[in-house]
Design a protein around this motif. Structure first.
Motif, PDB file in Angstrom:
ATOM      1  N   VAL A 196       9.987  12.035-115.741  1.00 19.36           N
ATOM      2  CA  VAL A 196       8.960  11.089-116.157  1.00 19.36           C
ATOM      3  C   VAL A 196       7.599  11.711-115.859  1.00 19.36           C
ATOM      4  N   TYR A 197       6.680  11.541-116.787  1.00 21.67           N
ATOM      5  CA  TYR A 197       5.301  12.020-116.610  1.00 21.67           C
ATOM      6  C   TYR A 197       4.408  10.843-116.242  1.00 21.67           C
ATOM      7  N   VAL A 198       3.668  10.965-115.119  1.00 28.24           N
ATOM      8  CA  VAL A 198       2.827   9.870-114.644  1.00 28.24           C
ATOM      9  C   VAL A 198       1.468  10.390-114.174  1.00 28.24           C
ATOM     10  N   THR A 199       0.465   9.511-114.232  1.00 30.20           N
ATOM     11  CA  THR A 199      -0.867   9.778-113.665  1.00 30.20           C
ATOM     12  C   THR A 199      -1.154   8.665-112.660  1.00 30.20           C
ATOM     13  N   PRO A 200      -0.529   8.697-111.486  1.00 28.79           N
ATOM     14  CA  PRO A 200      -0.540   7.547-110.577  1.00 28.79           C
ATOM     15  C   PRO A 200      -1.868   7.272-109.886  1.00 28.79           C
ATOM     16  N   SER A 201      -2.651   8.305-109.583  1.00 33.37           N
ATOM     17  CA  SER A 201      -3.896   8.074-108.846  1.00 33.37           C
ATOM     18  C   SER A 201      -4.960   7.424-109.710  1.00 33.37           C
ATOM     19  N   GLU A 253       3.781  14.627-111.674  1.00 32.70           N
ATOM     20  CA  GLU A 253       2.595  13.889-111.215  1.00 32.70           C
ATOM     21  C   GLU A 253       1.337  14.658-111.603  1.00 32.70           C
ATOM     22  N   ASP A 254       0.583  14.121-112.537  1.00 31.73           N
ATOM     23  CA  ASP A 254      -0.668  14.739-112.984  1.00 31.73           C
ATOM     24  C   ASP A 254      -1.823  14.084-112.233  1.00 31.73           C
ATOM     25  N   CYS A 294      -1.293  11.188-102.717  1.00 35.84           N
ATOM     26  CA  CYS A 294      -0.485  11.531-103.886  1.00 35.84           C
ATOM     27  C   CYS A 294       0.982  11.147-103.681  1.00 35.84           C
ATOM     28  N   VAL A 295       1.688  11.009-104.785  1.00 31.69           N
ATOM     29  CA  VAL A 295       3.113  10.669-104.752  1.00 31.69           C
ATOM     30  C   VAL A 295       3.912  11.794-104.100  1.00 31.69           C
ATOM     31  N   LEU A 346       0.658  18.399-110.395  1.00 29.58           N
ATOM     32  CA  LEU A 346      -0.253  19.181-111.234  1.00 29.58           C
ATOM     33  C   LEU A 346      -1.696  18.905-110.829  1.00 29.58           C
ATOM     34  N   GLY A 347      -2.473  19.969-110.693  1.00 34.41           N
ATOM     35  CA  GLY A 347      -3.898  19.829-110.400  1.00 34.41           C
ATOM     36  C   GLY A 347      -4.715  20.804-111.233  1.00 34.41           C
TER      37      GLY A 347
END
Length: 501
Positions: free
Chosen positions: A271-276, A306-307, A322-323, A335-336
């Motif tokens: 799963v691709y997420v942008t949680p922050s 996690e992007d 971060c997660v 990812l950063g």
């Protein structure tokens, strides 16, 4: 096709702009070669003697002789002792064979995508990702670059060249320079609450490259991947280019809905997420859902991508950890990027990988483009080690908070009845929802007519319903530029409800 040598034709070709920056003998050689390739000099045509041509062109005989020698070596002319120099018959024959015969039917231009692989056609049909190459209101993802400490950067780069000398000119480690991997790991552990070692860091050209690698290594063609809806179009493009099947998971005010993840039966393995700072809504994934997300990944053996693209810029309190730091089972790929915190032209991103994935990703990176330039990596490492990175981020955080405020106020002053801003806790852009009756497509055209860029919201949604609105970037604009641009936008839209509302 000319049967004899025409001096005036050569003189005209010698004055072509493409030849003027060449040395004189190369100008003569290139001009004659062009005449042969264009069939302006036919097979067997005798060229003037070097002395005669040199006198006619007003140059030294050696200049023409050197040009003839090179043409002879390349096979364009033949030189016969006691007879002279002639255009090669074999070259002319090959040129005739490669060209269209008079009896051949006229070929229509090939359709775009002809000759491409299935994946190539998928990429072409999906279109690329357009990056803004100049400061323009209200383009997204552009940080402030006019305040970047270039003097400090230049000094550190000179130090790197002095200390490492020719070593920085060689190929680098595909995983990345060790000093930079150490600096990034230290930063993530301290500032983002991560749990990562330098050996888990992979230096890349951009976060977009990281997404492309994830698409290639984690998802087989035709297989599903779970993505936030709405979500980042760059990620969607990366996975679509790998022929993955996008399965949208809805987002609400608390981020991605983990109940829908639990209910998914698509067979997706990541799963691709942008949680922050969810793209584009700005929602922050709650702690309860973060724990639910990591638990789901551990139980099902799935990966979390996690992007964390702009979490450094959080204005309402401290950013959420971060997660990756909460994931005790190491199922998260973090990812950063430095494109948002420093400047886009740096082309530098990174991943913090689960240990079992480091080898595969480093191998794939070595195939893709080898490594990121060492001099940039080592300069950035010192920039971080000496405290300049944290100092710059703090200064930009303060600056962007003021610009966010300026944009929110300008929207309130000028776009009443047209659009409503959604106040995000951080980031470099603001979602702006259109009031009922206003067309996203039409407002984007009207804004473009006065030089403004309004990235639409609807393209970020999978399926229906799609939210009509814009995502307004502000980080690269001063308060004055924001106000001036907003005035132009209001004037372009007319400031009145459309007919029939």
């Amino acid at each position: 096709m000319a049967k004899t040598f025409e001096l005036e034709t050569l003189k005209i070709r010698l004055n072509d702009a493409e030849f003027k920056r060449l040395d004189l003998h190369r100008r003569v050689q290139r001009a004659l070669r062009a005449l042969i390739l264009d069939a302006a000099l036919g097979p067997g045509v005798k060229l003037p003697a070097t002395r005669v041509l040199a006198k006619s062109l007003g140059m030294a005989r050696d200049t023409v002789e050197n040009a003839y020698v090179q043409l002879h070596r390349d096979g364009y002319i033949v030189r016969r002792e006691g007879s002279g120099s002639y255009v090669s018959n074999s070259v002319a024959t090959q040129l005739r064979g490669a060209g269209r015969r008079k009896t051949d039917p006229v070929r229509r231009p090939a359709e775009p995508g002809t000759g491409l692989s299935r994946r190539g056609r998928t990429i072409l049909d999906g279109g690329g990702v357009a990056d803004q190459q100049s400061i323009k209101a209200f383009a997204t993802g552009l940080p402030e670059t006019r305040n970047f400490p270039t003097d400090v950067w230049e000094r550190l780069q000179r130090q790197v060249l002095k200390d490492y000398r020719a070593n920085v000119l060689l190929h680098g480690d595909p995983q990345g320079a060790e000093p930079l991997r150490k600096a990034i790991a230290a930063y993530l552990n301290l500032e983002r609450g991560a749990k990562v070692s330098p050996g888990q860091i992979l230096i890349l050209s951009s976060a977009r490259q990281a997404l492309f690698l994830c698409a290639q290594l984690l998802v087989d063609a035709g297989k599903p991947i779970l993505m936030e809806n709405p979500g980042y179009f760059g990620a969607r493009k990366a996975f679509e280019s790998a022929e993955a099947r996008i399965v949208p998971i809805d987002v609400d005010a608390h981020g991605i809905r983990t109940d829908l993840l639990r209910a998914d039966r698509s067979g997706a393995n990541c799963v691709y997420v942008t949680p922050s700072h969810q793209y584009p809504t700005g929602a922050t994934l709650s702690l309860a859902r973060r724990l639910e997300l990591t638990g789901w990944a551990a139980e099902t053996g799935k990966w979390i991508i996690e992007d964390d693209y702009d979490s450094e810029f959080h204005y309402d309190g401290l950013p959420t950890a971060c997660v990756q730091g909460l994931d005790r089972h190491q199922r998260t790929l973090y990812l950063g990027t430095f494109s948002k915190t420093l400047y886009p032209g740096l082309r530098m991103g990174y991943m913090a990988l689960p240990p079992e994935l480091v080898g595969a990703f480093a191998c794939a990176r070595s195939i893709m483009d080898g490594h990121t330039p060492q001099i940039l990596q080592l300069t950035l490492a010192r920039f971080m080690e000496d405290g300049y990175y944290n100092s710059h981020v703090r200064a930009m955080r303060k600056l962007y908070a003021g610009r966010r405020r300026a944009l929110l106020e300008a929207i309130g002053r000028h776009l009443g009845g047209i659009a409503m801003a959604v106040r995000p806790p951080g980031g470099l852009q603001i979602p702006c929802l259109l009031e009922r009756g206003w067309s996203e497509e039409k407002t984007i055209r009207q804004a473009a007519a006065v030089g403004l860029r309004l990235p639409g919201l609807s393209r970020l949604y999978a399926g229906d319903p799609k939210q009509q609105g814009w995502l307004l970037g502000y980080a690269s604009l001063t308060a004055y530029e924001i106000e001036a641009a907003m005035r132009r936008l209001a004037q372009a839209l007319g400031g009145k409800p459309p007919p029939g509302r």
